[in-house]
Structure formats: C-alpha cells, structure tokens
Scaffold this active site. Sequence first.
Site, PDB file in Angstrom:
ATOM      1  N   HIS A  84     102.334  83.319  99.247  1.00  0.00           N
ATOM      2  CA  HIS A  84     102.187  84.670  98.683  1.00  0.00           C
ATOM      3  C   HIS A  84     102.543  84.633  97.213  1.00  0.00           C
ATOM      4  O   HIS A  84     103.554  84.059  96.813  1.00  0.00           O
ATOM      5  CB  HIS A  84     103.100  85.675  99.388  1.00  0.00           C
ATOM      6  CG  HIS A  84     103.022  87.045  98.770  1.00  0.00           C
ATOM      7  ND1 HIS A  84     101.997  87.920  99.036  1.00  0.00           N
ATOM      8  CD2 HIS A  84     103.828  87.668  97.869  1.00  0.00           C
ATOM      9  CE1 HIS A  84     102.167  89.018  98.334  1.00  0.00           C
ATOM     10  NE2 HIS A  84     103.272  88.898  97.618  1.00  0.00           N
ATOM     11  N   ASP A 163     105.310  99.496 106.682  1.00  0.00           N
ATOM     12  CA  ASP A 163     105.201  99.177 105.262  1.00  0.00           C
ATOM     13  C   ASP A 163     104.098  99.986 104.599  1.00  0.00           C
ATOM     14  O   ASP A 163     104.239 100.422 103.454  1.00  0.00           O
ATOM     15  CB  ASP A 163     104.943  97.688 105.063  1.00  0.00           C
ATOM     16  CG  ASP A 163     104.748  97.360 103.590  1.00  0.00           C
ATOM     17  OD1 ASP A 163     105.708  97.542 102.824  1.00  0.00           O
ATOM     18  OD2 ASP A 163     103.635  96.955 103.208  1.00  0.00           O
ATOM     19  N   ARG A 170     106.573 105.181  98.243  1.00  0.00           N
ATOM     20  CA  ARG A 170     107.219 104.627  97.045  1.00  0.00           C
ATOM     21  C   ARG A 170     106.349 104.839  95.821  1.00  0.00           C
ATOM     22  O   ARG A 170     106.845 105.120  94.721  1.00  0.00           O
ATOM     23  CB  ARG A 170     107.502 103.141  97.237  1.00  0.00           C
ATOM     24  CG  ARG A 170     108.640 102.834  98.210  1.00  0.00           C
ATOM     25  CD  ARG A 170     108.634 101.367  98.597  1.00  0.00           C
ATOM     26  NE  ARG A 170     108.683 100.505  97.430  1.00  0.00           N
ATOM     27  CZ  ARG A 170     108.135  99.278  97.381  1.00  0.00           C
ATOM     28  NH1 ARG A 170     107.486  98.798  98.412  1.00  0.00           N
ATOM     29  NH2 ARG A 170     108.239  98.565  96.286  1.00  0.00           N
ATOM     30  N   SER A 185     108.927  94.854 101.597  1.00  0.00           N
ATOM     31  CA  SER A 185     107.505  95.149 101.717  1.00  0.00           C
ATOM     32  C   SER A 185     106.695  93.865 101.836  1.00  0.00           C
ATOM     33  O   SER A 185     105.864  93.713 102.739  1.00  0.00           O
ATOM     34  CB  SER A 185     107.039  95.963 100.508  1.00  0.00           C
ATOM     35  OG  SER A 185     105.639  96.167 100.538  1.00  0.00           O
ATOM     36  N   LYS A 189     105.254  91.851 105.907  1.00  0.00           N
ATOM     37  CA  LYS A 189     103.863  91.481 106.212  1.00  0.00           C
ATOM     38  C   LYS A 189     103.717  89.972 106.356  1.00  0.00           C
ATOM     39  O   LYS A 189     103.015  89.492 107.257  1.00  0.00           O
ATOM     40  CB  LYS A 189     102.938  92.009 105.119  1.00  0.00           C
ATOM     41  CG  LYS A 189     102.870  93.530 105.027  1.00  0.00           C
ATOM     42  CD  LYS A 189     101.771  94.002 104.118  1.00  0.00           C
ATOM     43  CE  LYS A 189     102.012  93.663 102.673  1.00  0.00           C
ATOM     44  NZ  LYS A 189     103.039  94.494 102.026  1.00  0.00           N
TER      45      LYS A 189
END
Length: 425
Positions: A84, A163, A170, A185, A189
């Site tokens: 990621h 999320d 947010r 967050s 995931k």
Amino acid sequence: MTFDAIDVIRTKRDGGRLSAEQIRWVIDAYTRGVVPDEQVSALLMAVFFRGMAPEELAVWTQAMIDSGERKDLSPLGRPTADKHSTGGVGDKTTLPLAPLVAACGVAVPQLSGRGLGHTGGTLDKLESIPGWRADVHEEAYLAQLREVGAVICAAGNDLAPADKKLYALRDVTGTVESIPLIASSIMSKKIAEGADALVLDVKTGSGAFMKDPEASRELARTMVGLGEAAGVHTVALVTAMDRPLGRAAGNAVEVAESVEVLAGGGPADVVELTLALAREMLAGVGRGDVDPAEALRDGRAMDVWRRMISAQGGDPDAPLPHPAEKHVVVAPATGTLTRLDAYAFGVAAWRLGAGRARKEDPVSAAAGVTWTAGVGEQVVAGQPLLELHTDDPDRIPRALEALEGAVGVDTGEQPLPLLLDRITA
C-alpha cells in the site's frame, strides 16, 4: 453490551482511554446506523485532538475490520503479500510490482482505488488500457490469483464498511489529518484483504499527504504496529515525494512507463523503488532469497503482466490513448535541475484532466505530464523539458499556472533521498 454515546465522547474529550467494549460498541453501532453522524463527528474531533493509545487504536482498527469480512486466501496454497502506498505524483509502482512479485511465486491480491485531487489512482491508470475492467467478483478474483498470481482491482463493499462511513464523515468534519484515524482507515482495509505480509510505502514531501519526514515516520510506525497486532507481517518504507516519481504523471503515460519497467528499462527511480518494495514483500513471506531483478531481466514479470491484463478483459497489445493536444515547456536555464515540485506537477496533471475533484467526476485517459530530465540531471536553457497532454486545449493555461515556480535550476536545494527509512515492529 450497550453504552451511552455521550459518555464515550466525554471520555475521549477529557483525555481518557476508551475501553475495548466502548470502542467495539460505537464502531458497530455507527455502522448499523444506531449512533448518528453528529455524535460520531464529535468523537472523531475528540480523537483528532486527544489521540489514541496503541491499545485503543488496535481495538478500533480491529472493530473496523470486524464490521465486514476478512478474506481467507489460504486455499490458494501459496504465500500472499500486498503493498500500500499513501499516494503521490507519478507513483505507478503498483503496476509493475504486482506482476513482478507474482512472477517470483508469491500471490498479490492488490485492491486499489481511484485518484482524488492531485494524487493519481491505480484503477484510473489501468482503465486507460482498452477493455480492462476494475471490477472482479469473488470467484473470478480467487481464480485469477490461483491462475495468474496477481490481481489489481477495486475493493468491494464487504471490506471494512465502517471505514467507508467514517472516511466520508472525516472528509466533511475537518478530521482527515489525524495519524490514528489515517492509520486505522488504511490498515483496516489492508488487513481485511487477508494477505500474509504487507509492505507500506509511506510518502513524504510536497506531493505527499504527509509533508514532513518525521510525521511520515510516525504514521509508518503506527501502521506497522497495527499490522503486527493483527498478525500480519508488516514493514514500511518511508520514501521521497518532494519530486514526482519517474518521468510521467497521468494515466496512459504512467501505464506506458510501467510497461517500460517490465521490459527491463524505465526510469531508474521507478525501478529502484519497485525492486525495493518487491524485496520487502518477498522477504515478508520467507522468500528473501529470490532476486526480483532477475524476473525483470528474463521477461517473467512481463509475462505475468500480460496475463493479468488479459484476465481482466484488457488488451496488452492495444495502443494506449493519445491526447488531442500537447504543449511543450522548455528548461528555464542551463545547469543542474534541483527542483521538480511534486505537488505542482500533480495539480497540473489534474487540471489537464488526469484527476478529479469529486469521486464521481470522469477522468481523461490521455491527460498528464511527462518530463525529459529528473532532479540532479543537467539541462540546457531552451531544451524541451515538460510536455503537457490533454484532450481539451482550454485546460493548458491553468496547468501552466500550477507549474509556475515548480522547476528550479541550480537553486541550491537538496532533494530527499529516494529511500529515507525502513520501519519494522
């Protein structure tokens, strides 16, 4: 067990620690619509100012994971690793990285997203390939991982639905820039994807979400801790985003550059970062003795790329979209290129049509920016340096405005090293 939302808010507002039971209740109740937006908005603001202890954050993140399903990839019969990136400009490493790691015998379940604002989206880039589709359903997803070894696709609604609700809240309550909320967050995931190992590419610099290296390190440490707490081997690399990565920012232009890397060429910084991430992914599942550079040299990574694109309906041999209009910007002076401002390049690509201001906006596959020299290289005044690509020539003046002052020659600035830090548990 049921709690009073106001008590939960007051506890965090006053700097106290929430119990595991309070956290699980409030995340579940909000996901089900029992607790309203206004109360969770207050809680998010309290977290923004008061923070969370590591133990609180681990439970918060797990509660978000538990709001949906955690994928079971064990039937694949091979190790799995995921990556990621926190996002940047010209950051196309997912495209060559997934097939590269798959070519080394590790399955890569890469659930990716779309671009918003100045940062590009992996799915937007891949959709510039004729026929390629981002939606891969569960059976096809697992079949592709078994048969090809890699999939890059959109995440379904079954992963961490808490999320999705919290992120939207947010966004409209000014609580995005909170390290605990950012970390939970992302990690909820990624952990729910079910991979054995996770490598995080945490960007820092003008084109990154986190501009300051120390803040980026803090985010990296927080996410690594969450991954390890959930039983996922997690490592983070803190990498430079003070200048854009590679020589292209946009959609089709980044796909073309990724294919160059898979063919054994491509910009040196993209190759270096792709190989660094690949080595971490392989080491994370006990394959540290495998050299991913060899899979680039011998064509195995390219073979997996072609099969991966074809499996999702794309034609790897089809010409990529070309822009209707191009505009050249020349080097302002002779000397060493010392500044290519990543944020400015991202905004320019966005204004040319490569990005979106709202999630529902369309993007142009052909739009983007390319450049012929990188930071540290020599340029000559008047040589072609940047090329702006767009389908709408009326977009060019605004893109040029974004690039004012973005290019510097012999300014005395010192660029960040490409790899700043490696964070482990």
